[in-house]
Design a protein around this motif. Sequence first.
Motif, PDB file in Angstrom:
ATOM      1  N   PRO A 126       0.825  -1.214   0.000  1.00  0.00           N
ATOM      2  CA  PRO A 126       0.000   0.000   0.000  1.00  0.00           C
ATOM      3  C   PRO A 126       0.860   1.266   0.000  1.00  0.00           C
ATOM      4  O   PRO A 126       1.904   1.320   0.646  1.00  0.00           O
ATOM      5  CB  PRO A 126      -0.797  -0.112   1.311  1.00  0.00           C
ATOM      6  CG  PRO A 126      -0.793  -1.555   1.652  1.00  0.00           C
ATOM      7  CD  PRO A 126       0.506  -2.099   1.146  1.00  0.00           C
ATOM      8  N   GLU A 128       0.705   4.499   1.535  1.00  0.00           N
ATOM      9  CA  GLU A 128       0.011   5.232   2.588  1.00  0.00           C
ATOM     10  C   GLU A 128       1.000   6.139   3.322  1.00  0.00           C
ATOM     11  O   GLU A 128       1.304   5.947   4.509  1.00  0.00           O
ATOM     12  CB  GLU A 128      -0.661   4.259   3.561  1.00  0.00           C
ATOM     13  CG  GLU A 128      -1.738   3.403   2.905  1.00  0.00           C
ATOM     14  CD  GLU A 128      -2.327   2.360   3.846  1.00  0.00           C
ATOM     15  OE1 GLU A 128      -3.329   1.755   3.465  1.00  0.00           O
ATOM     16  OE2 GLU A 128      -1.757   2.147   4.942  1.00  0.00           O
ATOM     17  N   HIS A 130       2.627   8.806   5.531  1.00  0.00           N
ATOM     18  CA  HIS A 130       2.177   9.549   6.702  1.00  0.00           C
ATOM     19  C   HIS A 130       2.978  10.837   6.880  1.00  0.00           C
ATOM     20  O   HIS A 130       2.781  11.558   7.863  1.00  0.00           O
ATOM     21  CB  HIS A 130       2.330   8.695   7.962  1.00  0.00           C
ATOM     22  CG  HIS A 130       3.737   8.254   8.214  1.00  0.00           C
ATOM     23  ND1 HIS A 130       4.372   7.300   7.442  1.00  0.00           N
ATOM     24  CD2 HIS A 130       4.651   8.662   9.131  1.00  0.00           C
ATOM     25  CE1 HIS A 130       5.599   7.129   7.884  1.00  0.00           C
ATOM     26  NE2 HIS A 130       5.799   7.944   8.903  1.00  0.00           N
TER      27      HIS A 130
END
Length: 321
Positions: A126, A128, A130
Amino acid sequence: MSKIALFGAAGVIGQSIAAAIGAKGQPYRVVGRSEASLRNAFGADPLAEIVTWNPDSPASVQAATAGVETLIYMVGVNYWQFELHPELMRKTLDGAIAAGVKNILLIGTVYPYGRAKSRPVREDHPREPHTFKGRMRKTQEDLLMQAHADGHIRATVLRLPDFYGPGVEASLLHRAAKAAVQGGVADMVGPIDQAHEFVFVPDVGPVVAKLVNTPAAFGKIWNFAGASVTTQHELVSEMERQTGRKLKLRVAGKTMLRLIGLFNPFMREMVEMHYLMTEPLIMDDSALQRLIGPIRKTPYAEGIRQTLAAVAGVRAIKALV
């Protein structure tokens, strides 16, 4: 007419790719903001066509891409200006598409993955992020791959981990290499005993040269992993073994980076990405090797040898000036 253009060519990755292309006798165009930097890096190569550009000028972008079939994108920004990455990609894409460029390859990073949820990390991990930098790099990738999905251009991304090698001053290992040759204290970012991987910069060029000539590469994103999993401490030990010099280390953790960052914008921005030092992200590039065949990866001992030799060579030249 050069059919392949290297945007942001004056850096060490650009020089590695240019060397691989030039080794085949193929003309290439190098594009950057500074003519002096380009001439310093490529002025002696008759295969290199030197072109400057202004990414804020659509006409300049189109002129820089005129007649080009394949564009290799390595345009850098200051570490504290990552918001420019999507903007520069958008401007380059618009100009390249208008000029009729067929292919574009982005040299990417691990930042869009965010924290590793598996080990090793494959391309289907994934995305993702941050961190702000990770989000900006993801947006950059998304702009590029959307242009491919829309049929405007064929696009691909090659993601690299940290890298090192001769002349790579931005490497985590550079100050250790200088201390190993010249003495003094080696400033490092720690912890230095966590798993890590590094790509030896001269190994990048041949991979890119193969990738842009592989039609099946486009429309996908690829990982290029390091020679193996190691640690900064192991590589420092290798420097000590090769030089016979015990290194004095000064290792900065996250708290120290914050303090140094009060006076140094680069160090301040490293705080956000410090998770990569404590939460190892190790890549799997088996898909890339299935695509283009076996990849030459310089063993760390040999890469360290060449890196130290380059530092020693620079020191010798300075002593003569």
